[in-house]
Design a protein around this motif. Structure first.
Motif, PDB file in Angstrom:
ATOM      1  N   UNK A  10       0.837  -1.208   0.000  1.00  0.00           N
ATOM      2  CA  UNK A  10       0.000   0.000   0.000  1.00  0.00           C
ATOM      3  C   UNK A  10       0.873   1.259   0.000  1.00  0.00           C
ATOM      4  N   UNK A  11       1.950   1.249   0.789  1.00  0.00           N
ATOM      5  CA  UNK A  11       2.853   2.404   0.834  1.00  0.00           C
ATOM      6  C   UNK A  11       3.570   2.592  -0.509  1.00  0.00           C
ATOM      7  N   UNK A  12       3.995   1.496  -1.121  1.00  0.00           N
ATOM      8  CA  UNK A  12       4.661   1.583  -2.425  1.00  0.00           C
ATOM      9  C   UNK A  12       3.739   2.251  -3.444  1.00  0.00           C
ATOM     10  N   UNK A  13       2.463   1.869  -3.413  1.00  0.00           N
ATOM     11  CA  UNK A  13       1.491   2.452  -4.349  1.00  0.00           C
ATOM     12  C   UNK A  13       1.182   3.902  -3.976  1.00  0.00           C
ATOM     13  N   UNK A  14       1.004   4.152  -2.687  1.00  0.00           N
ATOM     14  CA  UNK A  14       0.673   5.498  -2.214  1.00  0.00           C
ATOM     15  C   UNK A  14       1.775   6.502  -2.552  1.00  0.00           C
ATOM     16  N   UNK A  15       3.028   6.046  -2.501  1.00  0.00           N
ATOM     17  CA  UNK A  15       4.175   6.926  -2.759  1.00  0.00           C
ATOM     18  C   UNK A  15       4.590   6.908  -4.232  1.00  0.00           C
ATOM     19  N   UNK A  16       3.773   6.256  -5.058  1.00  0.00           N
ATOM     20  CA  UNK A  16       4.006   6.217  -6.515  1.00  0.00           C
ATOM     21  C   UNK A  16       5.379   5.640  -6.870  1.00  0.00           C
ATOM     22  N   UNK A  17       5.727   4.526  -6.223  1.00  0.00           N
ATOM     23  CA  UNK A  17       7.042   3.933  -6.447  1.00  0.00           C
ATOM     24  C   UNK A  17       7.016   2.724  -7.384  1.00  0.00           C
ATOM     25  N   UNK A  18       5.833   2.217  -7.702  1.00  0.00           N
ATOM     26  CA  UNK A  18       5.763   0.977  -8.477  1.00  0.00           C
ATOM     27  C   UNK A  18       6.395   1.118  -9.852  1.00  0.00           C
ATOM     28  N   UNK A  19       6.230   2.269 -10.489  1.00  0.00           N
ATOM     29  CA  UNK A  19       6.804   2.449 -11.825  1.00  0.00           C
ATOM     30  C   UNK A  19       8.315   2.540 -11.769  1.00  0.00           C
ATOM     31  N   UNK A  20       8.839   3.327 -10.831  1.00  0.00           N
ATOM     32  CA  UNK A  20      10.285   3.495 -10.745  1.00  0.00           C
ATOM     33  C   UNK A  20      10.959   2.194 -10.267  1.00  0.00           C
ATOM     34  N   UNK A  21      10.214   1.382  -9.528  1.00  0.00           N
ATOM     35  CA  UNK A  21      10.737   0.089  -9.086  1.00  0.00           C
ATOM     36  C   UNK A  21      10.492  -0.996 -10.132  1.00  0.00           C
ATOM     37  N   UNK A  22       9.774  -0.643 -11.175  1.00  0.00           N
ATOM     38  CA  UNK A  22       9.481  -1.559 -12.289  1.00  0.00           C
ATOM     39  C   UNK A  22       8.753  -2.813 -11.814  1.00  0.00           C
ATOM     40  N   UNK A  23       7.750  -2.592 -10.970  1.00  0.00           N
ATOM     41  CA  UNK A  23       6.932  -3.678 -10.447  1.00  0.00           C
ATOM     42  C   UNK A  23       5.578  -3.644 -11.154  1.00  0.00           C
ATOM     43  N   UNK A  24       5.460  -4.415 -12.219  1.00  0.00           N
ATOM     44  CA  UNK A  24       4.216  -4.442 -12.977  1.00  0.00           C
ATOM     45  C   UNK A  24       3.146  -5.229 -12.206  1.00  0.00           C
ATOM     46  N   UNK A  25       1.898  -4.917 -12.496  1.00  0.00           N
ATOM     47  CA  UNK A  25       0.749  -5.660 -11.944  1.00  0.00           C
ATOM     48  C   UNK A  25       0.611  -5.525 -10.427  1.00  0.00           C
ATOM     49  N   UNK A  26       1.289  -4.551  -9.827  1.00  0.00           N
ATOM     50  CA  UNK A  26       1.222  -4.452  -8.360  1.00  0.00           C
ATOM     51  C   UNK A  26      -0.190  -4.126  -7.879  1.00  0.00           C
ATOM     52  N   UNK A  27      -0.993  -3.492  -8.734  1.00  0.00           N
ATOM     53  CA  UNK A  27      -2.365  -3.179  -8.362  1.00  0.00           C
ATOM     54  C   UNK A  27      -3.188  -4.443  -8.156  1.00  0.00           C
ATOM     55  N   UNK A  28      -2.810  -5.520  -8.834  1.00  0.00           N
ATOM     56  CA  UNK A  28      -3.558  -6.779  -8.754  1.00  0.00           C
ATOM     57  C   UNK A  28      -2.865  -7.804  -7.859  1.00  0.00           C
TER      58      UNK A  28
END
Length: 365
Positions: A210-228
Motif C-alpha cells: 500500500x505504501x509503495x502504491x501510495x508513494x508512486x514507487x511501483x513504476x520506478x521500481x518496475x513492479x508491474x501488476x502491483x495493483x492486482x
C-alpha cells in the motif's frame, strides 16, 4: 542485554575509548523484540580496534567500519564519524573521524535507530528515538530531503521498517520520498530486491505494498501488476505476479518456480496431470493467488497414486524380464504410458497389476 556484546563494550572502554550498542539492537530491545543486529559505535579507530582485538577482527575495513567475529556472531564496529561526501546517492566516499557520540548519531537514517546502550545496559536516547517508537512513527534524523538524497536506499528501508513494525511514515519523510523517488533508478536491483524481499515476506506485506502504491514507487521500481498483487505465503508467489524477472536477479530455482507458477495460472490446478507435473509447492502458491482452497489442493495431491516417476512400483529390469527383451528405447515409451495411466488413476500402482498391464499391452509388440 547480550552478554557477549557487553564484554566487547567493556573491553573497548577498558582500553580508554567510548563504545555503545547502537541501531537495531537497542531499538528492538526497547520494543521487546528479539534482535541479532549487533552494531557498535565507538571513539576507537579501526587501527586501534585491531590492536585491541587482534586476530578476532575480520580482514575488512570500509568507511571506518570493522567486523569482529566472536563464536560465529558478527559485531559490526564503526568509529564515530561524519560522512562528508556521498557517491551515487548511496555510499559515503569521504568521512571524518570525530569524538562526539551525538554528532555520530546525527549522520544516521531514522531517529528510532539512534538509541544506544552502554556496557551497564543503560539506554541513551539523545535524539528522541523512544518518543518516535512510542508514537509508532518513522522520522529521519534531521532534514528528510537531505537524508533521502544522500542515500536512496533509505526510501525502501523506511517502507520496510514501516511494514515490519506497522509504523507510519512521517509526512516530511513521505514528501522527500516522492520528491526523490527517481533516485531508485540508479540503485542496484540486488539492493532493491533485498529490501523488497523483506517487505513482501512480512506478515504485514499488504501495508508495505500500500505504501509503495501510495508513494508512486511501483513504476520506478518496475513492479508491474502491483495493483492486482495477491499476498501469498511464499515470497516467490509475490514475485511471480510482478512480471519483473527480466529486471531483478533470481537464482535458477526461483526462475523455474516463477515460470511454473505463471504457466499453471492458466490451467486447472485440480487436474491430476497438472498436480503431478507442477507438484504441491507450485500448486499451493497458485491456489493462493487464484483463491482456491489449499486444503482441497492438498487432499487431491495426496490422493495421487504417484508423485514422481521413482514412485512407480516396477523398474526397467523387471519390464525387460516380462517382455524378454534387452533394454532399449521402448522402455521410455512404456514408462510414459504407465506414468500417464497411474497419474490419471486408470491403473493402480501395484507391481502385480502393472506386470499384468504390460503383459496384456506389450507382450505381442
Amino acid at each position: 542485554m547480550d552478554e557477549t556484546a557487553r564484554k566487547i563494550l567493556k573491553t573497548i572502554e577498558q582500553n580508554g575509548y567510548e563504545a555503545y550498542l547502537v541501531g537495531g539492537y537497542p531499538r528492538d530491545l526497547y520494543m521487546g523484540r528479539t534482535s541479532i543486529d549487533y552494531d557498535i559505535c565507538t571513539s576507537a579507530t579501526p587501527k586501534e580496534l585491531k590492536t585491541i582485538f587482534g586476530d578476532s577482527m575480520l580482514p575488512t575495513e570500509q568507511y571506518g567500519s570493522v567486523t569482529l567475529l566472536v563464536q560465529e556472531t558478527r559485531f559490526e564496529i564503526t568509529t564515530f564519524r561524519k560522512d562528508i561526501k556521498y557517491i551515487n546517492n548511496r555510499k559515503p566516499i569521504e568521512i571524518e573521524y570525530i569524538d562526539s557520540l551525538v554528532d555520530d548519531l546525527k549522520r544516521r537514517d531514522f531517529t528510532m535507530n539512534t538509541m544506544c546502550i552502554d556496557k551497564s545496559g543503560n539506554t541513551i536516547d539523545l535524539l528522541g528515538g523512544k518518543k518516535d517508537i512510542d508514537n509508532k512513527i518513522i522520522k529521519t534524523v534531521g532534514d528528510a530531503d537531505l537524508k533521502i538524497y544522500e542515500d536512496s536506499l533509505r526510501i525502501l528501508r523506511a517502507i520496510r521498517f514501516a511494514t515490519i513494525l506497522n509504523f507510519k511514515l512521517d509526512d516530511d519523510l513521505k514528501r522527500a520520498i516522492i520528491k526523490h523517488k527517481d533516485l531508485l533508478k540508479s540503485l542496484s536491483y540486488y539492493r532493491k530486491k533485498e529490501e523488497l524481499d523483506k517487505i513482501f515476506s512480512s506478515t504485514n506485506s499488504m501495508y508495505g505494498i500500500k505504501l509503495i502504491k501510495e508513494l508512486n514507487l511501483s513504476e520506478v521500481l518496475e513492479l508491474k501488476n502491483i495493483e492486482k498483487l495477491v499476498p501469498t505465503t511464499y515470497l516467490i508467489g509475490m514475485w511471480a505476479q510482478l512480471d519483473c524477472m527480466d529486471k531483478y536477479t533470481f537464482n535458477n530455482i526461483e526462475k523455474d518456480s516463477i515460470v511454473k507458477i505463471n504457466e499453471l495460472m492458466d490451467k486447472d490446478i485440480l487436474d491430476y496431470n497438472n498436480l503431478y507435473k507442477y507438484g504441491l509447492y507450485i500448486s499451493t502458491i497458485v491456489s493462493e493467488i487464484k483463491g482456491i482452497d489449499k486444503k482441497l489442493v492438498n487432499e487431491k495431491y495426496n490422493s495421487l497414486y504417484i508423485c514422481n516417476k521413482t514412485d512407480i512400483k516396477i523398474d526397467a529390469e523387471e519390464i525387460c524380464e516380462i517382455l524378454n527383451k534387452k533394454p532399449g528405447k521402448y522402455l521410455k515409451e512404456i514408462y510414459s504410458d504407465i506414468e500417464y495411466k497411474l497419474v490419471n488413476k486408470i491403473i493402480e500402482n501395484d507391481k502385480e497389476k502393472l506386470k499384468e498391464y504390460i503383459q496384456n499391452k506389450y507382450i505381442l509388440v
